[in-house]
Design an enzyme around this catalytic site. Structure first.
Site, mmCIF file in Angstrom:
data_model
loop_
_atom_site.group_PDB
_atom_site.id
_atom_site.type_symbol
_atom_site.label_atom_id
_atom_site.label_comp_id
_atom_site.label_asym_id
_atom_site.label_seq_id
_atom_site.Cartn_x
_atom_site.Cartn_y
_atom_site.Cartn_z
ATOM 1 N N ASN A 208 0.790 -1.200 0.217
ATOM 2 C CA ASN A 208 -0.050 -0.042 -0.226
ATOM 3 C C ASN A 208 0.799 1.358 -0.191
ATOM 4 O OD1 ASN A 208 0.734 0.614 2.469
ATOM 5 N ND2 ASN A 208 -1.041 -0.385 3.578
ATOM 6 N N GLU A 211 3.563 1.783 3.064
ATOM 7 C CA GLU A 211 4.469 0.550 3.028
ATOM 8 C C GLU A 211 5.398 0.913 1.876
ATOM 9 O OE1 GLU A 211 1.269 -3.040 4.644
ATOM 10 O OE2 GLU A 211 1.815 -2.707 2.412
ATOM 11 N N ASP A 279 -5.877 -7.835 1.019
ATOM 12 C CA ASP A 279 -5.896 -9.322 0.855
ATOM 13 C C ASP A 279 -6.686 -9.838 -0.358
ATOM 14 O OD1 ASP A 279 -4.378 -9.402 3.165
ATOM 15 O OD2 ASP A 279 -6.216 -9.618 4.498
#
Length: 335
Positions: A208, A211, A279
């Site tokens: 993301n 990150e 996810d």
């Protein structure tokens, strides 16, 4: 193009995908507000129910199963009710949990949310209680994980490593999985919250914005920094592709030879809850690649899948029927 995506969804069915990572039991303890305690200024809740849903890497597993992939879950659980319930929940949707290694010396990673509400009050979270070991896995548990993966991985169509920083994906495992996948030309994708730079030579990387910025040593990804981060991760990790998810801005795919593609989000006004959408992106993309899609087509389908789950509450999943309907709606809107 619409027909291509619809056929791709059908071809994802029964593709074998191994998901390795930190398996989390998300527990919701429900209570009806009764009164204020005499012992302290806190609510007294009358217990009305409890449920356990897959979280962490187990949410990747759950998403893969509801998309009708043949999912092999690999991780560590404790000898406790949380682990037992998580195992049962995943088996109910057809997941192969032979790769769940039971370690009696550590608890199943769990996040218990105490939820309060009533007929005339809004249901809300009162407190969350997290339980997990802060110690690395024992050498015995590590060896059992590696033995299962080495034995089972050659039969897979794709592999995902979902690293939430809770020790399941340790250094030797990372290297071996990537090497074994590369030796057999099995696509492997990693989604790591804190340690993405340790996954050199992996096929695909998902991060993301925060990150990716952290990994690239940047304060944020505004302006040209997004491109800088994507290209830097692609080069440092020697990956074939890097996918950076950007919340309301969609996602951007970076491939070799300087190819960069932005995929905008769909139906932003209908976003309800983004929990676990990353996810969904990871497992949808890998099932699509296992079914023959290129990186762009797989990322585009994953973006549609994420657009479905963010309109649901909690760590939700989607299924082929919903995905096909969303594809149809999207192409109808572009006419």
């Amino acid at each position: 193009m619409k027909r291509i995506f619809l056929d791709l969804i059908d071809h994802m069915k029964n593709k074998k995908i191994m998901v390795i990572g930190d398996m989390v039991a998300d527990s919701y303890l429900e209570g009806k507000i009764s009164r204020i305690s005499r012992e302290a200024p806190v609510l007294i809740l009358e217990h009305t129910g409890e449920k356990v849903v897959p979280g962490g890497a187990a949410n990747v597993v759950h998403n893969g199963a509801t998309l009708l992939g043949k999912v092999y879950a690999v991780g560590v659980i404790g000898l406790d009710s949380a682990g037992e319930l998580l195992n049962q929940r995943l088996q109910q949707v057809g997941v192969n949990t032979d790769g769940f290694i039971i370690d009696e010396e550590r608890p199943t990673i769990s996040k218990q949310r105490i939820m309060a509400g009533g007929l005339a009050t809004v249901r809300q979270q009162v407190v969350r209680i997290d339980k997990e070991s802060k110690k690395p896995l024992s050498s015995h548990t590590e060896q059992k994980l590696l033995e299962y993966i080495r034995r089972t991985l050659p039969h897979m169509d794709a592999v995902v490593m979902s690293d939430y920083g809770s020790y399941t994906v340790f250094d030797t495992l990372k290297k071996n999985v990537i090497d074994w996948c590369n030796e057999r030309s099995i696509p492997c994708m990693v989604d790591s919250r804190y340690d993405i730079l340790s996954y050199t030579n992996v096929t695909l990387v998902k991060q993301n914005e925060s990150e990716a910025a952290n990994a690239a040593g940047l304060p944020d990804l505004t302006g040209q920094r997004l491109q800088e981060a994507g290209e830097k991760l692609l080069e440092q990790l020697k990956a074939r592709a890097v996918l950076i998810t950007q919340g309301a801005e969609g996602m951007t795919l970076f491939e070799q030879q300087g190819k960069q593609t932005h995929i905008p989000v769909t139906n932003i006004s209908e976003v309800y809850d983004v929990s676990g959408a990353g996810d969904t992106v990871v497992v949808t993309m890998m099932l699509a690649i296992a079914a023959g899609a290129d990186f762009f087509a797989a990322a585009k389908l994953a973006n549609v899948a994420a657009g479905i789950v963010v309109r649901k509450s909690g760590t939700a999943t989607t299924n082929p029927l919903e995905l096909k309907q969303a594809i149809g709606d999207q192409f109808d809107e572009t006419r």
